[in-house]
Design a protein around this motif. Sequence first.
Motif, PDB file in Angstrom:
ATOM      1  N   THR A 181      28.887 -16.777  11.944  1.00  0.00           N
ATOM      2  CA  THR A 181      30.383 -16.136  11.990  1.00  0.00           C
ATOM      3  C   THR A 181      29.998 -14.776  12.628  1.00  0.00           C
ATOM      4  O   THR A 181      29.117 -14.339  13.509  1.00  0.00           O
ATOM      5  CB  THR A 181      29.525 -15.199  10.544  1.00  0.00           C
ATOM      6  N   ARG A 182      31.405 -14.112  12.523  1.00  0.00           N
ATOM      7  CA  ARG A 182      31.746 -12.842  13.453  1.00  0.00           C
ATOM      8  C   ARG A 182      32.359 -12.044  12.237  1.00  0.00           C
ATOM      9  O   ARG A 182      32.862 -11.912  11.643  1.00  0.00           O
ATOM     10  CB  ARG A 182      33.020 -13.320  14.342  1.00  0.00           C
ATOM     11  N   LEU A 183      31.727 -10.625  13.155  1.00  0.00           N
ATOM     12  CA  LEU A 183      32.094  -9.697  12.214  1.00  0.00           C
ATOM     13  C   LEU A 183      33.456  -8.544  12.812  1.00  0.00           C
ATOM     14  O   LEU A 183      33.132  -8.417  14.040  1.00  0.00           O
ATOM     15  CB  LEU A 183      31.177  -9.028  11.898  1.00  0.00           C
ATOM     16  N   ASP A 184      33.886  -8.036  11.840  1.00  0.00           N
ATOM     17  CA  ASP A 184      35.321  -6.805  12.381  1.00  0.00           C
ATOM     18  C   ASP A 184      33.925  -5.923  12.936  1.00  0.00           C
ATOM     19  O   ASP A 184      33.152  -5.465  12.631  1.00  0.00           O
ATOM     20  CB  ASP A 184      36.430  -6.994  11.244  1.00  0.00           C
ATOM     21  N   ARG A 185      34.400  -5.190  13.162  1.00  0.00           N
ATOM     22  CA  ARG A 185      34.092  -3.329  13.747  1.00  0.00           C
ATOM     23  C   ARG A 185      33.904  -2.860  12.590  1.00  0.00           C
ATOM     24  O   ARG A 185      33.270  -2.042  12.832  1.00  0.00           O
ATOM     25  CB  ARG A 185      35.856  -2.267  14.240  1.00  0.00           C
ATOM     26  N   GLN A 186      34.468  -3.025  11.287  1.00  0.00           N
ATOM     27  CA  GLN A 186      33.216  -2.463   9.648  1.00  0.00           C
ATOM     28  C   GLN A 186      33.279  -2.893   9.439  1.00  0.00           C
ATOM     29  O   GLN A 186      31.934  -3.044   8.340  1.00  0.00           O
ATOM     30  CB  GLN A 186      35.303  -2.429   8.993  1.00  0.00           C
ATOM     31  N   GLY A 187      31.739  -4.235   9.672  1.00  0.00           N
ATOM     32  CA  GLY A 187      30.955  -5.446   9.568  1.00  0.00           C
ATOM     33  C   GLY A 187      31.363  -5.983   7.809  1.00  0.00           C
ATOM     34  O   GLY A 187      30.801  -6.554   7.842  1.00  0.00           O
ATOM     35  N   ARG A 188      32.745  -6.571   8.929  1.00  0.00           N
ATOM     36  CA  ARG A 188      33.302  -7.605   7.588  1.00  0.00           C
ATOM     37  C   ARG A 188      33.256  -8.967   8.348  1.00  0.00           C
ATOM     38  O   ARG A 188      33.597  -8.572   9.733  1.00  0.00           O
ATOM     39  CB  ARG A 188      34.005  -6.958   6.930  1.00  0.00           C
ATOM     40  N   PRO A 189      32.294  -9.819   7.764  1.00  0.00           N
ATOM     41  CA  PRO A 189      33.277 -11.146   8.233  1.00  0.00           C
ATOM     42  C   PRO A 189      34.567 -11.495   8.615  1.00  0.00           C
ATOM     43  O   PRO A 189      35.443 -11.269   7.868  1.00  0.00           O
ATOM     44  CB  PRO A 189      32.101 -12.176   7.562  1.00  0.00           C
ATOM     45  N   THR A 190      34.909 -12.148   9.343  1.00  0.00           N
ATOM     46  CA  THR A 190      35.950 -12.415   9.806  1.00  0.00           C
ATOM     47  C   THR A 190      36.037 -14.188  10.519  1.00  0.00           C
ATOM     48  O   THR A 190      37.637 -14.209  10.467  1.00  0.00           O
ATOM     49  CB  THR A 190      36.799 -12.207  11.690  1.00  0.00           C
ATOM     50  N   GLN A 191      35.400 -14.575  10.668  1.00  0.00           N
ATOM     51  CA  GLN A 191      35.368 -15.829  11.695  1.00  0.00           C
ATOM     52  C   GLN A 191      33.846 -16.887  10.816  1.00  0.00           C
ATOM     53  O   GLN A 191      32.683 -16.036  10.956  1.00  0.00           O
ATOM     54  CB  GLN A 191      35.370 -15.820  12.345  1.00  0.00           C
ATOM     55  N   GLY A 192      33.545 -17.914  10.498  1.00  0.00           N
ATOM     56  CA  GLY A 192      32.969 -18.951  10.592  1.00  0.00           C
ATOM     57  C   GLY A 192      32.702 -18.772   8.814  1.00  0.00           C
ATOM     58  O   GLY A 192      33.167 -18.369   8.327  1.00  0.00           O
ATOM     59  N   ASP A 193      31.182 -19.423   9.382  1.00  0.00           N
ATOM     60  CA  ASP A 193      30.935 -20.746   7.816  1.00  0.00           C
ATOM     61  C   ASP A 193      29.624 -19.686   7.562  1.00  0.00           C
ATOM     62  O   ASP A 193      29.153 -20.215   6.106  1.00  0.00           O
ATOM     63  CB  ASP A 193      30.836 -21.611   7.381  1.00  0.00           C
ATOM     64  N   GLY A 194      29.129 -19.145   7.721  1.00  0.00           N
ATOM     65  CA  GLY A 194      27.912 -18.390   7.298  1.00  0.00           C
ATOM     66  C   GLY A 194      26.923 -19.201   7.015  1.00  0.00           C
ATOM     67  O   GLY A 194      25.875 -18.593   7.243  1.00  0.00           O
ATOM     68  N   GLU A 195      27.004 -20.121   8.119  1.00  0.00           N
ATOM     69  CA  GLU A 195      25.533 -21.393   8.412  1.00  0.00           C
ATOM     70  C   GLU A 195      24.284 -21.188   9.222  1.00  0.00           C
ATOM     71  O   GLU A 195      24.607 -20.060   9.521  1.00  0.00           O
ATOM     72  CB  GLU A 195      25.965 -22.370   8.772  1.00  0.00           C
ATOM     73  N   VAL A 196      23.108 -20.881   8.421  1.00  0.00           N
ATOM     74  CA  VAL A 196      21.948 -20.027   8.827  1.00  0.00           C
ATOM     75  C   VAL A 196      21.895 -21.083  10.296  1.00  0.00           C
ATOM     76  O   VAL A 196      21.740 -22.772  10.303  1.00  0.00           O
ATOM     77  CB  VAL A 196      21.387 -20.153   8.755  1.00  0.00           C
ATOM     78  N   LEU A 197      22.141 -20.732  11.627  1.00  0.00           N
ATOM     79  CA  LEU A 197      22.090 -20.988  13.240  1.00  0.00           C
ATOM     80  C   LEU A 197      19.871 -21.164  13.023  1.00  0.00           C
ATOM     81  O   LEU A 197      19.946 -21.898  13.683  1.00  0.00           O
ATOM     82  CB  LEU A 197      23.077 -20.620  14.249  1.00  0.00           C
ATOM     83  N   LEU A 198      20.160 -20.130  12.908  1.00  0.00           N
ATOM     84  CA  LEU A 198      18.053 -19.635  13.577  1.00  0.00           C
ATOM     85  C   LEU A 198      17.716 -18.738  12.612  1.00  0.00           C
ATOM     86  O   LEU A 198      17.970 -18.037  12.000  1.00  0.00           O
ATOM     87  CB  LEU A 198      18.045 -19.381  14.286  1.00  0.00           C
ATOM     88  N   ARG A 199      16.219 -19.558  12.036  1.00  0.00           N
ATOM     89  CA  ARG A 199      15.488 -18.033  11.439  1.00  0.00           C
ATOM     90  C   ARG A 199      13.979 -17.810  12.332  1.00  0.00           C
ATOM     91  O   ARG A 199      13.507 -19.016  13.094  1.00  0.00           O
ATOM     92  CB  ARG A 199      15.343 -19.052  10.652  1.00  0.00           C
ATOM     93  N   GLU A 200      14.445 -16.464  12.599  1.00  0.00           N
ATOM     94  CA  GLU A 200      12.648 -16.713  12.801  1.00  0.00           C
ATOM     95  C   GLU A 200      11.473 -15.730  11.801  1.00  0.00           C
ATOM     96  O   GLU A 200      12.097 -14.866  10.860  1.00  0.00           O
ATOM     97  CB  GLU A 200      12.882 -15.791  13.937  1.00  0.00           C
ATOM     98  N   LEU A 201      10.548 -16.145  12.184  1.00  0.00           N
ATOM     99  CA  LEU A 201       9.346 -15.071  11.225  1.00  0.00           C
ATOM    100  C   LEU A 201       7.958 -15.171  12.159  1.00  0.00           C
ATOM    101  O   LEU A 201       7.385 -16.014  12.882  1.00  0.00           O
ATOM    102  CB  LEU A 201       8.682 -16.317  10.103  1.00  0.00           C
ATOM    103  N   TYR A 202       7.327 -13.682  12.115  1.00  0.00           N
ATOM    104  CA  TYR A 202       6.466 -13.854  13.057  1.00  0.00           C
ATOM    105  C   TYR A 202       5.253 -12.853  12.311  1.00  0.00           C
ATOM    106  O   TYR A 202       5.712 -12.013  11.502  1.00  0.00           O
ATOM    107  CB  TYR A 202       6.761 -13.132  14.419  1.00  0.00           C
ATOM    108  N   ASP A 203       4.029 -13.324  12.470  1.00  0.00           N
ATOM    109  CA  ASP A 203       2.957 -12.483  11.412  1.00  0.00           C
ATOM    110  C   ASP A 203       2.583 -11.620  12.733  1.00  0.00           C
ATOM    111  O   ASP A 203       2.155 -10.802  13.603  1.00  0.00           O
ATOM    112  CB  ASP A 203       1.328 -13.288  12.044  1.00  0.00           C
ATOM    113  N   LEU A 204       3.033 -10.051  11.865  1.00  0.00           N
ATOM    114  CA  LEU A 204       3.403  -8.585  12.392  1.00  0.00           C
ATOM    115  C   LEU A 204       1.676  -8.361  13.223  1.00  0.00           C
ATOM    116  O   LEU A 204       1.415  -7.470  13.544  1.00  0.00           O
ATOM    117  CB  LEU A 204       4.046  -7.668  12.192  1.00  0.00           C
ATOM    118  N   ALA A 205       0.534  -8.904  12.225  1.00  0.00           N
ATOM    119  CA  ALA A 205      -0.750  -8.521  12.397  1.00  0.00           C
ATOM    120  C   ALA A 205      -1.373  -9.018  13.986  1.00  0.00           C
ATOM    121  O   ALA A 205      -1.808  -8.389  14.099  1.00  0.00           O
ATOM    122  CB  ALA A 205      -1.193  -8.287  10.982  1.00  0.00           C
ATOM    123  N   ALA A 206      -1.009 -10.610  13.293  1.00  0.00           N
ATOM    124  CA  ALA A 206      -1.536 -11.112  14.669  1.00  0.00           C
ATOM    125  C   ALA A 206      -1.503 -11.160  15.663  1.00  0.00           C
ATOM    126  O   ALA A 206      -1.476 -11.740  16.911  1.00  0.00           O
ATOM    127  CB  ALA A 206      -1.934 -12.735  14.346  1.00  0.00           C
TER     128      ALA A 206
END
Length: 66
Positions: free
Chosen positions: A6-31
């Motif tokens: 997704t691409r956003l305009d200067r106000q943070g509103r979506p202007t392009q893209g389908d919103g598909e998740v490209l990458l997910r990250e999850l970290y164990d911040l304690a370890a």
Amino acid sequence: MEYYRTRLDRQGRPTQGDGEVLLRELYDLAADPHQLTNRLHGATREREQALGVPESAKRLAAARRA
């Protein structure tokens, strides 16, 4: 954290893209406080479910729509 197609305009509103998740990250911040090991890298659907990703993804999607 999730990255979307997704691409956003200067106000943070979506202007392009389908919103598909490209990458997910999850970290164990304690370890892994320096976030060196993404626990979702190469994760199966079952592993994602065990880590609670589907529920988190639903909350993120709802927040994006708000």
